[in-house]
Design a protein around this motif. Structure first.
Motif, PDB file in Angstrom:
ATOM      1  N   LEU A  55      -6.256  95.242  59.583  1.00 46.03           N
ATOM      2  CA  LEU A  55      -7.195  96.353  59.048  1.00 46.03           C
ATOM      3  C   LEU A  55      -6.987  96.312  57.631  1.00 46.03           C
ATOM      4  N   LEU A  56      -8.474  96.671  57.404  1.00 52.01           N
ATOM      5  CA  LEU A  56      -8.729  96.821  55.684  1.00 52.01           C
ATOM      6  C   LEU A  56      -8.461  95.679  54.870  1.00 52.01           C
ATOM      7  N   ARG A  57      -8.798  94.488  55.579  1.00 44.00           N
ATOM      8  CA  ARG A  57      -8.285  93.271  54.910  1.00 44.00           C
ATOM      9  C   ARG A  57      -8.732  93.145  53.536  1.00 44.00           C
ATOM     10  N   GLY A  58     -10.007  93.611  53.227  1.00 40.15           N
ATOM     11  CA  GLY A  58     -10.725  93.544  51.919  1.00 40.15           C
ATOM     12  C   GLY A  58     -10.282  94.659  51.114  1.00 40.15           C
ATOM     13  N   ASN A  59      -9.623  95.534  51.468  1.00 42.73           N
ATOM     14  CA  ASN A  59      -9.313  96.665  50.399  1.00 42.73           C
ATOM     15  C   ASN A  59      -7.898  96.286  49.920  1.00 42.73           C
ATOM     16  N   VAL A  60      -8.225  95.414  48.720  1.00 48.77           N
ATOM     17  CA  VAL A  60      -6.917  94.947  47.972  1.00 48.77           C
ATOM     18  C   VAL A  60      -5.956  96.199  47.302  1.00 48.77           C
ATOM     19  N   ASN A  61      -6.916  97.147  46.517  1.00 47.96           N
ATOM     20  CA  ASN A  61      -5.967  98.371  46.081  1.00 47.96           C
ATOM     21  C   ASN A  61      -4.999  99.052  47.195  1.00 47.96           C
ATOM     22  N   HIS A  91       6.032  91.275  53.545  1.00 50.02           N
ATOM     23  CA  HIS A  91       5.104  90.044  53.721  1.00 50.02           C
ATOM     24  C   HIS A  91       4.342  90.120  55.068  1.00 50.02           C
ATOM     25  N   LEU A  92       4.619  91.084  55.780  1.00 50.26           N
ATOM     26  CA  LEU A  92       3.817  91.212  57.003  1.00 50.26           C
ATOM     27  C   LEU A  92       2.332  91.724  56.802  1.00 50.26           C
ATOM     28  N   LEU A  93       2.372  92.285  55.471  1.00 51.49           N
ATOM     29  CA  LEU A  93       1.139  92.907  55.036  1.00 51.49           C
ATOM     30  C   LEU A  93       0.450  92.006  54.024  1.00 51.49           C
ATOM     31  N   SER A  94      -0.429  91.072  54.361  1.00 47.51           N
ATOM     32  CA  SER A  94      -0.977  89.855  53.350  1.00 47.51           C
ATOM     33  C   SER A  94      -1.645  90.815  52.266  1.00 47.51           C
ATOM     34  N   LEU A  95      -1.558  90.016  50.758  1.00 48.33           N
ATOM     35  CA  LEU A  95      -2.418  90.484  49.758  1.00 48.33           C
ATOM     36  C   LEU A  95      -3.160  89.328  49.301  1.00 48.33           C
ATOM     37  N   ALA A  96      -4.418  89.142  49.172  1.00 49.73           N
ATOM     38  CA  ALA A  96      -5.027  88.068  48.537  1.00 49.73           C
ATOM     39  C   ALA A  96      -4.659  88.031  47.104  1.00 49.73           C
ATOM     40  N   PRO A  97      -4.511  86.837  46.487  1.00 51.28           N
ATOM     41  CA  PRO A  97      -4.463  86.698  45.227  1.00 51.28           C
ATOM     42  C   PRO A  97      -5.391  87.082  44.333  1.00 51.28           C
ATOM     43  N   VAL A  98      -5.361  87.151  42.925  1.00 50.33           N
ATOM     44  CA  VAL A  98      -6.468  87.389  41.821  1.00 50.33           C
ATOM     45  C   VAL A  98      -6.531  86.068  41.501  1.00 50.33           C
ATOM     46  N   TYR A  99      -7.680  85.499  41.316  1.00 48.54           N
ATOM     47  CA  TYR A  99      -7.899  84.122  40.798  1.00 48.54           C
ATOM     48  C   TYR A  99      -8.883  83.937  39.253  1.00 48.54           C
ATOM     49  N   TYR A 100      -7.992  83.083  38.481  1.00 50.92           N
ATOM     50  CA  TYR A 100      -8.891  82.717  37.562  1.00 50.92           C
ATOM     51  C   TYR A 100      -9.646  81.333  37.811  1.00 50.92           C
TER      52      TYR A 100
END
Length: 799
Positions: free
Chosen positions: A423-429, A453-462
């Motif tokens: 759920l809410l995979r796009g809501n990084v905050n 770690h079961l709740l994945s967080l997308a990295p911030v990329y440069y």
């Protein structure tokens, strides 16, 4: 009846004023609207905007002023004329033409040459005929060409662009009410809708060559502005407050917390006051990471009792929690318990599981274990109602996991988090805050944090420049990621477009202001590329701008732009608690550190050298700069000045001495201190140490000396290095030192404000030693404009 053609000066000379019952409504808008947007904009204009405006102003006569361009201008003139006729309101229509009609149509075609569907729908012949018909129905045509000889310059695209900006200034300055038909987030094309709106709100930003106030200064009309969103399904706000809140909520929902905060503060600055506006301004500031400033403003509001007090209490608990996260030891435990008590009051009033679980977790972290366990048990009892949305389902699952963790039921916590991860995979905050809180609890309870770690967080990329070769599609970030990159040339544009097409949030760093960049690309790369640039700027989540570069410093500026993007990406990763990645790297933290260090080394190299008119050498280089002064110094008595010099100024000198190897220039006069260094970390260290010295000395002093407040500001930018002929020493000068000096007067006493450029550089030089928190887009001293500023924090100390 044939319309009269007048110069701007002659037309304004005969125009009646608003005090005489006359209302001048100017209009601006997009050059292309879809059929659905056209219908939505017309409906909102005729059913909501005009009826409300006429009821409020009750004019005797109305003048409709447009540039009569295809798209929104034509729509407004037709729709407003029809409505006023049916309503029986006397009116006239005026076309202010920056260029002849045939040139106007040709420029419209050039701007839309990559939108064949628009040209297919609105054939050139039909558009030209519609414009000609509406032109003939005007009472007056205002010729904005500056002189009779100007017609020969029409083939020059730069001259035509200047003419469109002349029209923009006329609409912004002369209208009693300005109506803008604009999609949200539109990029500021020079002379376009966004620039008209900006100039309407900030008339001091209108360049003098295009200002029309020399012809007539209108009576103060409150700078009335009505923005109509043509997006189908998005209604027009009934009043300015509702419109402001709608814009804030839209930015907040998209995760643009900096923009949300700035929109709320702008609305407050324009006289709009409402508790919800206060709330979203504070919440967005907190989400942007500026906890101390948010808490200061929260306390200033001093809310005692409101119908929505529970919401305010939960916000207070959130701010205390964030302060606890930035503290250590007993201070952290004290703040966690305080946060828990505030959340508990909100839970007792509402029974909501959100304040309940936060109360339980904060009390656990504050050392109140028995109370925390009892609250966690109660919270689980409140999770029986089925969720009504994906958002509520997410919060129910993570709340269940958090309560189970507090109760020691690891199997239930693991199961709930597995469900929440979908759920809410796009809501990084939101997800990052959940992970941070669970990690805190795991450490406090002495158990493994593997379940987080079961709740994945997308990295911030440069995104480095150039992009690593042979990059596979699998290596691109997911749609939930945020990427930062520079946009200096068409190759950078192509890379940014790839991310935007994948639905990824993009933060761009630009080598100049948007309007300057668009003008340059129109001149150097043509209309097709510049149209792609405009669309990219519209779709980007945020844009930052480089300052202080010369026209021929393209490569030097491009390197700085990419380095700044690297620093800002690291700041974002720190704020969100996400991994920081360099696109194309091996995923290790060392690789990111190496890239950041490489940018630091590259920018430490001087730029181009030149020769002054007197033959002395002038070098370009990057520097860190600090300005400091004492609020209240002018009120010191004569006998207090000696003590000030021997205690305060000598203390500052003691701070500077250990950093002599990095200090390029240091100067003091009265209560002001100015230093220039070869890096940002030295400035940050000196600023924090000066702050500490003043805080230590001031309590020992009496009279006005004990009431002095220190203001410090810092910037990192390109400057000139040359010879001071008077003192016979090396000196540093340039627009960016003046810019830095304008930050210090708007810094709240007792704080350190730094620019975005400084914050980005500091993130590369000393990411672990310092942190910066967003303070807002703030109007600088002496009408220097609004810029994003950050407050500086070091270690456990919130400065």
């Amino acid at each position: 009846m044939t319309p009269r053609t007048l110069s701007l000066a002659n037309w304004l000379a005969e125009l009646p004023s608003r005090e005489q019952g006359h209302l001048l409504i100017g209009a601006t808008g997009h050059l292309s609207l879809s059929a659905d947007e056209h219908a939505a904009a017309r409906q909102r204009l005729t059913e909501e905007a005009l009826p409300s405006l006429m009821a409020r102003c009750q004019p005797i006569r109305v003048t409709l002023l447009t540039g009569l361009a295809p798209g929104a201008d034509l729509l407004f003139k037709q729709a407003a004329s029809d409505w006023l006729s049916q309503a029986g309101v006397p009116f006239e229509t005026v076309a202010a033409l920056p260029v002849p009609l045939d040139v106007l149509v040709e420029d419209w075609m050039r701007r839309l040459d990559d939108e064949p569907e628009v040209l297919a729908r609105d054939s050139i012949i039909d558009v030209r005929e519609a414009l000609q018909e509406q032109l003939e129905r005007c009472s007056v045509i205002v010729d904005l060409l500056p002189d009779p000889d100007a017609a020969r310059r029409l083939p020059d695209p730069i001259f035509r662009q200047q003419q469109y900006r002349r029209l923009a200034a006329c609409l912004a300055e002369q209208s009693d009410v300005l109506v803008a038909i604009q999609r949200p987030g539109h990029a500021p094309l020079p002379g376009g809708t966004t620039e008209v709106i900006e100039w309407r709100q900030h008339p001091s930003r209108i360049p003098l060559p295009w200002s029309t106030l020399r012809y007539r200064r209108p009576a103060d009309s409150g700078r009335a502005l009505l923005v109509i969103d043509p997006t189908p399904g998005e209604g027009l706000a009934e009043d300015p407050l509702t419109a402001a809140l709608a814009l804030c909520h839209r930015a907040f929902k998209a995760g643009n917390y900096l923009l949300c905060h700035d929109l709320a503060r702008q609305a407050q600055g324009e006289g709009l006051h409402d508790r919800q506006l206060d709330y979203i301004a504070l919440l967005s500031l907190a989400n942007a990471g500026s906890t101390q400033l948010a808490m200061r403003r929260y306390r200033e509001l001093a809310i005692v009792d409101e119908p929505d007090l529970e919401e305010w209490l939960a916000l207070g608990g959130r701010l205390y929690k964030d302060l606890a996260l930035a503290s250590r030891g007993d201070r952290a435990r004290e703040l966690f318990e305080r946060a828990g008590r505030v959340y508990q009051v909100a839970f007792d009033r509402t029974g909501g599981f959100f304040p309940g679980i936060n109360a339980a977790s904060m009390l656990m972290l504050g050392g109140c274990r028995e109370e925390a366990v009892a609250l966690a048990t109660k919270v689980l009892e409140h999770l029986r109602n089925p969720p009504d949305s994906e958002t509520s389902a997410y919060y129910q699952r993570v709340t269940e996991a958090e309560a189970a963790l507090l109760l020691g039921d690891m199997a239930r916590a693991q199961s709930a988090l597995t469900s929440a991860d979908a759920l809410l995979r796009g809501n990084v905050n939101v997800r990052s805050r959940t992970v941070t809180q669970l990690q805190l609890l795991c450490r406090h309870l002495g158990c493994s944090d593997s379940l987080t770690h079961l709740l994945s967080l997308a990295p911030v990329y440069y995104v480095p420049r150039p992009l690593p070769p042979n990059l596979s599609a699998d290596a691109f970030p997911s749609a939930a990621s945020v990427v930062y990159g520079g946009l200096s040339n068409p190759d950078d544009l192509a890379i940014a477009e790839q991310f935007l097409q994948r639905g990824i949030r993009v933060h761009l760093v630009l080598p100049s202001t948007r309007s300057q960049l668009i003008e340059r690309w129109q001149r150097n790369h043509g209309s097709v590329i510049s149209a792609r640039l405009i669309r990219c700027l519209e779709d980007a989540a945020e844009c930052s701008v480089a300052q202080g570069f010369l026209e021929d410093e393209t490569d030097w500026c491009a390197a700085y732009v990419s380095a700044t993007a690297c620093g800002l990406s690291r700041l974002a990763a720190q704020r969100l608690g996400c991994r920081w990645r360099v696109l194309g790297d091996d995923g290790s933290e060392d690789c990111g550190d190496a890239v950041g260090a490489a940018w630091v080394r590259q920018l430490d190299q001087p730029g181009q050298a030149s020769t002054a008119p007197d033959g002395s050498p002038v070098l370009r280089r990057f520097v860190g700069t600090l300005f400091a002064d004492f609020a209240g110094y002018s009120r010191l008595a004569e006998h207090e000045l000696t003590a000030f010099q021997s205690l305060m100024i000598k203390g500052i000198a003691d701070v500077l001495r250990p950093h002599a190897a990095h200090i390029l220039l240091q100067h003091t006069w009265g209560d002001a201190v100015h230093i220039v260094t070869d890096d940002a970390a030295t400035v940050a260290t000196v600023a924090a140490d000066i702050h500490a010295i003043v805080d230590r000395v001031r309590p020992t002093l009496g009279g006005m000396l004990g009431k002095l407040e220190l203001r410090l500001s810092a910037h990192y930018a390109p400057v000139h290095e040359g010879l001071d002929a008077v003192e016979g020493t090396t000196t540093y000068f340039g627009s960016q030192l003046s810019f830095a000096a304008r930050v210090e007067p708007v810094t709240p006493p007792g704080m350190i404000f730094v620019t975005e450029a400084f914050a980005a550089r500091l993130a590369l030089e000393a990411p672990e030693r310092f942190a910066t928190e967003y303070a807002g887009e703030i109007e600088l001293a002496k009408r220097y404009g609004k810029y994003r500023l950050y407050s500086l924090r070091r270690g456990d100390l919130i400065i």
